[in-house]
Design a protein around this motif. Sequence first.
Motif, PDB file in Angstrom:
ATOM      1  N   GLY A 134     -38.787  14.644  -9.661  1.00  0.00           N
ATOM      2  CA  GLY A 134     -37.875  14.457 -10.784  1.00  0.00           C
ATOM      3  C   GLY A 134     -36.462  14.094 -10.400  1.00  0.00           C
ATOM      4  O   GLY A 134     -35.523  14.364 -11.158  1.00  0.00           O
ATOM      5  N   LEU A 135     -36.278  13.438  -9.235  1.00  0.00           N
ATOM      6  CA  LEU A 135     -34.944  13.088  -8.773  1.00  0.00           C
ATOM      7  C   LEU A 135     -34.786  11.574  -8.653  1.00  0.00           C
ATOM      8  O   LEU A 135     -35.738  10.865  -8.329  1.00  0.00           O
ATOM      9  N   GLY A 136     -33.567  11.089  -8.889  1.00  0.00           N
ATOM     10  CA  GLY A 136     -33.228   9.701  -8.604  1.00  0.00           C
ATOM     11  C   GLY A 136     -33.729   8.697  -9.620  1.00  0.00           C
ATOM     12  O   GLY A 136     -33.905   8.982 -10.809  1.00  0.00           O
ATOM     13  N   THR A 137     -34.008   7.504  -9.117  1.00  0.00           N
ATOM     14  CA  THR A 137     -34.367   6.352  -9.941  1.00  0.00           C
ATOM     15  C   THR A 137     -35.845   6.351 -10.299  1.00  0.00           C
ATOM     16  O   THR A 137     -36.676   6.835  -9.540  1.00  0.00           O
ATOM     17  N   GLY A 138     -36.147   5.790 -11.476  1.00  0.00           N
ATOM     18  CA  GLY A 138     -37.537   5.521 -11.829  1.00  0.00           C
ATOM     19  C   GLY A 138     -38.281   6.644 -12.503  1.00  0.00           C
ATOM     20  O   GLY A 138     -39.510   6.649 -12.505  1.00  0.00           O
ATOM     21  N   LEU A 139     -37.588   7.612 -13.084  1.00  0.00           N
ATOM     22  CA  LEU A 139     -38.275   8.727 -13.729  1.00  0.00           C
ATOM     23  C   LEU A 139     -38.962   8.271 -15.015  1.00  0.00           C
ATOM     24  O   LEU A 139     -38.566   7.286 -15.649  1.00  0.00           O
ATOM     25  N   LEU A 140     -39.989   8.993 -15.392  1.00  0.00           N
ATOM     26  CA  LEU A 140     -40.709   8.669 -16.630  1.00  0.00           C
ATOM     27  C   LEU A 140     -39.860   9.021 -17.842  1.00  0.00           C
ATOM     28  O   LEU A 140     -39.330  10.128 -17.943  1.00  0.00           O
ATOM     29  N   GLU A 141     -39.761   8.078 -18.762  1.00  0.00           N
ATOM     30  CA  GLU A 141     -39.017   8.296 -19.994  1.00  0.00           C
ATOM     31  C   GLU A 141     -39.962   8.778 -21.094  1.00  0.00           C
ATOM     32  O   GLU A 141     -41.188   8.724 -20.973  1.00  0.00           O
ATOM     33  N   LYS A 142     -39.385   9.231 -22.189  1.00  0.00           N
ATOM     34  CA  LYS A 142     -40.155   9.727 -23.329  1.00  0.00           C
ATOM     35  C   LYS A 142     -41.173   8.688 -23.794  1.00  0.00           C
ATOM     36  O   LYS A 142     -40.841   7.531 -24.003  1.00  0.00           O
ATOM     37  N   GLY A 143     -42.427   9.100 -23.897  1.00  0.00           N
ATOM     38  CA  GLY A 143     -43.478   8.214 -24.390  1.00  0.00           C
ATOM     39  C   GLY A 143     -44.101   7.313 -23.337  1.00  0.00           C
ATOM     40  O   GLY A 143     -45.080   6.624 -23.621  1.00  0.00           O
ATOM     41  N   GLU A 144     -43.576   7.321 -22.113  1.00  0.00           N
ATOM     42  CA  GLU A 144     -44.112   6.441 -21.068  1.00  0.00           C
ATOM     43  C   GLU A 144     -45.344   7.060 -20.404  1.00  0.00           C
ATOM     44  O   GLU A 144     -45.549   8.279 -20.415  1.00  0.00           O
ATOM     45  N   VAL A 145     -46.122   6.185 -19.784  1.00  0.00           N
ATOM     46  CA  VAL A 145     -47.314   6.594 -19.026  1.00  0.00           C
ATOM     47  C   VAL A 145     -47.137   6.112 -17.594  1.00  0.00           C
ATOM     48  O   VAL A 145     -46.817   4.945 -17.349  1.00  0.00           O
ATOM     49  N   GLY A 146     -47.345   7.021 -16.650  1.00  0.00           N
ATOM     50  CA  GLY A 146     -47.217   6.664 -15.244  1.00  0.00           C
ATOM     51  C   GLY A 146     -48.434   7.088 -14.459  1.00  0.00           C
ATOM     52  O   GLY A 146     -49.142   8.036 -14.826  1.00  0.00           O
ATOM     53  N   ILE A 147     -48.694   6.380 -13.365  1.00  0.00           N
ATOM     54  CA  ILE A 147     -49.771   6.762 -12.449  1.00  0.00           C
ATOM     55  C   ILE A 147     -49.177   6.844 -11.049  1.00  0.00           C
ATOM     56  O   ILE A 147     -48.401   5.968 -10.640  1.00  0.00           O
ATOM     57  N   SER A 148     -49.514   7.900 -10.332  1.00  0.00           N
ATOM     58  CA  SER A 148     -48.825   8.189  -9.084  1.00  0.00           C
ATOM     59  C   SER A 148     -49.799   8.666  -8.019  1.00  0.00           C
ATOM     60  O   SER A 148     -50.822   9.285  -8.321  1.00  0.00           O
ATOM     61  N   ALA A 149     -49.460   8.390  -6.760  1.00  0.00           N
ATOM     62  CA  ALA A 149     -50.251   8.876  -5.632  1.00  0.00           C
ATOM     63  C   ALA A 149     -49.657  10.147  -5.051  1.00  0.00           C
ATOM     64  O   ALA A 149     -49.947  10.502  -3.913  1.00  0.00           O
ATOM     65  N   THR A 150     -48.826  10.849  -5.830  1.00  0.00           N
ATOM     66  CA  THR A 150     -48.218  12.091  -5.364  1.00  0.00           C
ATOM     67  C   THR A 150     -49.171  13.261  -5.579  1.00  0.00           C
ATOM     68  O   THR A 150     -50.302  13.084  -6.004  1.00  0.00           O
ATOM     69  N   ASN A 151     -48.685  14.462  -5.286  1.00  0.00           N
ATOM     70  CA  ASN A 151     -49.582  15.621  -5.346  1.00  0.00           C
ATOM     71  C   ASN A 151     -49.480  16.433  -6.623  1.00  0.00           C
ATOM     72  O   ASN A 151     -50.320  17.302  -6.862  1.00  0.00           O
ATOM     73  N   ARG A 152     -48.480  16.198  -7.442  1.00  0.00           N
ATOM     74  CA  ARG A 152     -48.310  17.006  -8.653  1.00  0.00           C
ATOM     75  C   ARG A 152     -47.950  16.133  -9.839  1.00  0.00           C
ATOM     76  O   ARG A 152     -47.168  15.181  -9.715  1.00  0.00           O
ATOM     77  N   ASN A 153     -48.495  16.474 -10.984  1.00  0.00           N
ATOM     78  CA  ASN A 153     -48.195  15.735 -12.209  1.00  0.00           C
ATOM     79  C   ASN A 153     -47.935  16.689 -13.366  1.00  0.00           C
ATOM     80  O   ASN A 153     -48.252  16.398 -14.511  1.00  0.00           O
ATOM     81  N   PHE A 154     -47.358  17.850 -13.061  1.00  0.00           N
ATOM     82  CA  PHE A 154     -47.107  18.843 -14.086  1.00  0.00           C
ATOM     83  C   PHE A 154     -46.156  18.290 -15.153  1.00  0.00           C
ATOM     84  O   PHE A 154     -45.299  17.449 -14.861  1.00  0.00           O
TER      85      PHE A 154
END
Length: 343
Positions: A211-231
């Motif tokens: 949740g730091l820096g550039t590129g965070l998910l905005e309200k209503g957006e859908v993202g897919i990530s190769a990270t370890n947490r999606n809480f």
Amino acid sequence: VIITLCGFFCNDEVLNHAIEFTGEGVAALPIEARLTIANMTTEWGALAGVFPCDAATRRWFAERIAAIEARGEEHPRLDAALLEALATCEESVAPDPDAVYAKELVLDLDRIVPHVAGPDSVKVITPLSDFERHEVRIDKAYLVSCVNSRVGDLAEAARVVRGKRVAPHVSFYVAAASSEVEAESRRRGDWEALLAAGAIPLPPGCGPCIGLGTGLLEKGEVGISATNRNFKGRMGSKEAKAYLASPAVVAASAIAGRITGPSPLPPEGPPGRLIEKTPPPAAPREVEILPGFPEVVTGELLFCPRDNLNTDGIYPGKYTYIDDFTPAQQAAVAMENYDPHFQ
């Protein structure tokens, strides 16, 4: 593998257990894959995940030590003495002959098909084939973090995107696990392939995944990530949806603009089974209480009506690196992602 494990065995089978990975399939897993799987055992609910020491382990350490020496550097632990100690690690780093296990989880690697976890939970998984049928549009894709953005991960994503372009409506963020990883990826040409496809580079280290820096998910957006947490709320707005997948699936989704994979999907089948064990009764033993430890502990008890509340529900990760955050400020955001009205 770990997404399948988290979703298939999702009824607290591993809660508060230490997991020992074994079996003939382990030898086929590179160290990078083992690191990711072991890292995410905590998201699964376990206390720790342990892989055996084998030839792959020794080879990985030998390569790391050679790289350090080639740079003319010294490391306090990675040296020839360690390699010598690892020569017999199969015997020295192994369970006792009479080790007792509470249960056995069997995963058939030949039957695993790509899955996607989420939204908002690692333990909710859906076969990728379902997403193919429903065409779930995405706004952002992430190949970042220390968990799944190593040299092999970046190379896998680069193979998917070479000669293609990221969908116009998608922002695809990439960040290497370390500056050393980024340098090696550049040397191999994978980093440039990702940027040529339209990926947006971020500096190595923690970023959107916490949740730091550039590129965070905005309200209503859908993202897919190769990270370890999606809480919920971890990668931006609590009103966004975050899914987890492999680097190849994330890259393919960024190109297609929807959740999809890089190749045709194999037939799906049950990938594993649970074998309950009945350990022998343990002999009674005494526990020594440390001097000064109180016999009775008193205080207020807060009831939280939810099982396995994740760490971001207790204290959002985005506040972790605010060095001057006061105790009062920390208290003000406690439980923020779980219950906005907690305060």
